[in-house]
Design a protein around this motif. Structure first.
Motif, PDB file in Angstrom:
ATOM      1  N   ALA A  15       0.813  -1.220   0.000  1.00 46.07           N
ATOM      2  CA  ALA A  15       0.000   0.000   0.000  1.00 46.07           C
ATOM      3  C   ALA A  15       0.844   1.266   0.000  1.00 46.07           C
ATOM      4  N   VAL A  16       2.163   1.106  -0.093  1.00 45.77           N
ATOM      5  CA  VAL A  16       3.075   2.258  -0.085  1.00 45.77           C
ATOM      6  C   VAL A  16       3.539   2.547  -1.514  1.00 45.77           C
ATOM      7  N   THR A  17       3.562   3.825  -1.864  1.00 39.54           N
ATOM      8  CA  THR A  17       4.054   4.257  -3.174  1.00 39.54           C
ATOM      9  C   THR A  17       5.455   4.838  -3.006  1.00 39.54           C
ATOM     10  N   PRO A  18       6.504   4.138  -3.463  1.00 42.27           N
ATOM     11  CA  PRO A  18       7.864   4.665  -3.324  1.00 42.27           C
ATOM     12  C   PRO A  18       8.190   5.663  -4.428  1.00 42.27           C
ATOM     13  N   GLU A  19       8.834   6.744  -4.046  1.00 45.16           N
ATOM     14  CA  GLU A  19       9.343   7.715  -5.012  1.00 45.16           C
ATOM     15  C   GLU A  19      10.838   7.854  -4.758  1.00 45.16           C
ATOM     16  N   ILE A  20      11.649   7.377  -5.696  1.00 45.95           N
ATOM     17  CA  ILE A  20      13.093   7.298  -5.502  1.00 45.95           C
ATOM     18  C   ILE A  20      13.789   8.400  -6.284  1.00 45.95           C
ATOM     19  N   VAL A  21      14.623   9.152  -5.574  1.00 41.42           N
ATOM     20  CA  VAL A  21      15.370  10.274  -6.153  1.00 41.42           C
ATOM     21  C   VAL A  21      16.859   9.959  -6.024  1.00 41.42           C
ATOM     22  N   VAL A  22      17.617  10.213  -7.090  1.00 44.77           N
ATOM     23  CA  VAL A  22      19.058   9.930  -7.097  1.00 44.77           C
ATOM     24  C   VAL A  22      19.825  11.247  -7.148  1.00 44.77           C
ATOM     25  N   GLY A  23      20.874  11.365  -6.330  1.00 43.40           N
ATOM     26  CA  GLY A  23      21.650  12.597  -6.350  1.00 43.40           C
ATOM     27  C   GLY A  23      22.908  12.482  -5.510  1.00 43.40           C
ATOM     28  N   TYR A  24      23.677  13.559  -5.485  1.00 44.73           N
ATOM     29  CA  TYR A  24      24.831  13.646  -4.601  1.00 44.73           C
ATOM     30  C   TYR A  24      24.358  13.947  -3.183  1.00 44.73           C
ATOM     31  N   SER A  25      25.245  13.732  -2.223  1.00 46.17           N
ATOM     32  CA  SER A  25      24.895  13.907  -0.816  1.00 46.17           C
ATOM     33  C   SER A  25      24.357  15.301  -0.523  1.00 46.17           C
ATOM     34  N   ASP A  26      25.027  16.338  -1.021  1.00 43.42           N
ATOM     35  CA  ASP A  26      24.592  17.708  -0.739  1.00 43.42           C
ATOM     36  C   ASP A  26      23.205  17.979  -1.309  1.00 43.42           C
ATOM     37  N   GLU A  27      22.943  17.473  -2.514  1.00 43.52           N
ATOM     38  CA  GLU A  27      21.631  17.662  -3.131  1.00 43.52           C
ATOM     39  C   GLU A  27      20.540  17.004  -2.299  1.00 43.52           C
ATOM     40  N   LEU A  28      20.806  15.781  -1.862  1.00 41.45           N
ATOM     41  CA  LEU A  28      19.806  15.051  -1.085  1.00 41.45           C
ATOM     42  C   LEU A  28      19.581  15.710   0.272  1.00 41.45           C
ATOM     43  N   ARG A  29      20.658  16.241   0.868  1.00 43.69           N
ATOM     44  CA  ARG A  29      20.522  16.922   2.157  1.00 43.69           C
ATOM     45  C   ARG A  29      19.632  18.159   2.022  1.00 43.69           C
ATOM     46  N   GLN A  30      19.831  18.919   0.959  1.00 41.18           N
ATOM     47  CA  GLN A  30      19.020  20.115   0.735  1.00 41.18           C
ATOM     48  C   GLN A  30      17.558  19.756   0.504  1.00 41.18           C
ATOM     49  N   ARG A  31      17.311  18.712  -0.247  1.00 45.94           N
ATOM     50  CA  ARG A  31      15.931  18.303  -0.513  1.00 45.94           C
ATOM     51  C   ARG A  31      15.260  17.762   0.737  1.00 45.94           C
ATOM     52  N   LEU A  32      16.036  17.129   1.610  1.00 41.59           N
ATOM     53  CA  LEU A  32      15.483  16.656   2.873  1.00 41.59           C
ATOM     54  C   LEU A  32      15.078  17.841   3.747  1.00 41.59           C
ATOM     55  N   ARG A  33      15.944  18.847   3.816  1.00 42.65           N
ATOM     56  CA  ARG A  33      15.644  20.034   4.617  1.00 42.65           C
ATOM     57  C   ARG A  33      14.445  20.801   4.069  1.00 42.65           C
ATOM     58  N   ALA A  34      14.269  20.741   2.746  1.00 45.81           N
ATOM     59  CA  ALA A  34      13.142  21.432   2.113  1.00 45.81           C
ATOM     60  C   ALA A  34      11.862  20.602   2.148  1.00 45.81           C
ATOM     61  N   SER A  35      11.905  19.469   2.851  1.00 45.39           N
ATOM     62  CA  SER A  35      10.750  18.560   2.969  1.00 45.39           C
ATOM     63  C   SER A  35      10.310  17.989   1.633  1.00 45.39           C
ATOM     64  N   GLN A  36      11.262  17.871   0.700  1.00 47.10           N
ATOM     65  CA  GLN A  36      10.978  17.219  -0.569  1.00 47.10           C
ATOM     66  C   GLN A  36      11.282  15.730  -0.504  1.00 47.10           C
ATOM     67  N   LEU A  37      11.939  15.296   0.570  1.00 41.18           N
ATOM     68  CA  LEU A  37      12.240  13.891   0.792  1.00 41.18           C
ATOM     69  C   LEU A  37      11.856  13.501   2.210  1.00 41.18           C
ATOM     70  N   ASP A  38      11.471  12.234   2.385  1.00 40.74           N
ATOM     71  CA  ASP A  38      11.227  11.684   3.720  1.00 40.74           C
ATOM     72  C   ASP A  38      12.489  11.044   4.279  1.00 40.74           C
ATOM     73  N   ILE A  39      13.273  10.447   3.397  1.00 40.18           N
ATOM     74  CA  ILE A  39      14.471   9.695   3.764  1.00 40.18           C
ATOM     75  C   ILE A  39      15.579  10.086   2.798  1.00 40.18           C
ATOM     76  N   ALA A  40      16.805  10.232   3.306  1.00 44.28           N
ATOM     77  CA  ALA A  40      17.908  10.576   2.402  1.00 44.28           C
ATOM     78  C   ALA A  40      19.214   9.967   2.887  1.00 44.28           C
ATOM     79  N   MET A  41      19.939   9.359   1.946  1.00 45.37           N
ATOM     80  CA  MET A  41      21.302   8.929   2.234  1.00 45.37           C
ATOM     81  C   MET A  41      22.202  10.153   2.216  1.00 45.37           C
TER      82      MET A  41
END
Length: 301
Positions: free
Chosen positions: A119-145
């Motif tokens: 029942a879960v819809t995964p949305e997977i985003v690929v990027g560099y660490s800094d990009e993923l960190r920024q998207r996490l802070r902007a609430s565009q991601l739930d989980i980030a490596m």
């Protein structure tokens, strides 16, 4: 201003034009134009600059977008959490994974979530660490490596693995010094280092800190092109150990680890602390950690 206004506004920013937002939302363009006018009038600011090629968001619009994204994400998390009281993890979970591991984990992660959390819809985003960190802070991601140097202090997160950097290149360059290699021994080797890659920036910063002069002959962001150039025999590069073990041999290259504790990469997974931790998010994090450890076990010490 209500949640519908915010969703319309976000679609305009992401689409880059009213016509594209209209297509995505299935809302007539005149209605969107009126909603935008109402929003700008209420806030007493201009949110977009109109031009012949579309609309460009203003500084005020950028601020509103960041806050709107956080509000919408919180609303979606609240909805999923309430529904989970019925006993099933559900909702959309957005997961940011590093470029270095995407080839081996993106597909298995998607399939595992669909199988274990139907029942879960995964949305997977690929990027560099800094990009993923920024998207996490902007609430565009739930989980980030994310990647941190071994000596860095970082926010609470789940450690996935640690790995060394490796010198990767034609064997005559890699074998100039016995492994493991010290940073000072890289000074006479022509290196291709991209300013876009966090590991390469980390190497440059440590070399500058210790006064080591690196022979940097250029930079290539794309890892395949990078290895293709190294395979010509003219230069070497630095890659994370998991990537070097997986790709160096296929490119006809040798690799050797660096003996540099400060250049060890700590790879962690962090959650968005501004939204509620739903069962779906927690379960997806556990699946990501499990898959990474399974697939990297053979390549990491």
């Amino acid at each position: 201003m209500d949640i519908r206004h915010l969703r319309y506004f976000m679609a305009m920013v992401e689409g880059g034009s009213l016509s594209e937002a209209s297509r995505r939302l299935h809302v007539a363009q005149p209605a969107l134009s009126q909603r935008l006018a109402d929003l700008e009038q209420e806030l007493e600011v201009q949110l977009f600059v109109r031009g012949p090629s579309g609309i460009a968001v203003t500084e005020a619009g950028t601020e509103l977008y960041a806050r709107a994204a956080a509000i919408v994400k919180q609303l979606e998390s609240a909805r999923a959490a309430v529904r989970e009281k019925a006993g099933h993890a559900q909702g959309c979970v957005s997961i940011g994974i590093l470029k270095s591991v995407a080839p081996i984990v993106a597909t298995p992660l998607y399939l595992a979530i669909k199988q274990e959390l139907p029942a879960v819809t995964p949305e997977i985003v690929v990027g560099y660490s800094d990009e993923l960190r920024q998207r996490l802070r902007a609430s565009q991601l739930d989980i980030a490596m994310q990647v941190h140097a071994a000596h860095e202090k970082c926010a609470p997160a789940t450690l996935l693995y640690r790995e060394r950097l490796c010198l990767v290149g034609p064997r005559p360059l890699v074998d100039l010094h016995p492994a493991p290699i010290r940073l000072e021994q890289l000074s006479g080797i022509p290196l291709i280092l991209s300013s876009m890659q966090p590991s390469h920036r980390m190497l440059r910063e440590e070399a500058a800190r210790r006064g080591v002069a690196l022979d940097i002959v250029g930079g290539i962001e794309d890892s395949k092109a990078l290895l293709d150039v190294c395979a010509t025999g003219t230069a070497a590069t630095l890659l994370a150990e998991s990537v070097a073990a997986r790709r160096a041999g296929n490119a006809g290259l040798a690799y050797a680890p660096l003996d540099e504790p400060r250049l060890t990469r700590q790879v962690v997974v962090a959650l968005n602390d501004s939204v509620m931790k739903t069962g779906a998010i927690i379960a997806a994090e556990a699946i990501l950690a499990r898959l990474l450890r399974e697939r990297l076990e053979a390549t990491l010490p």
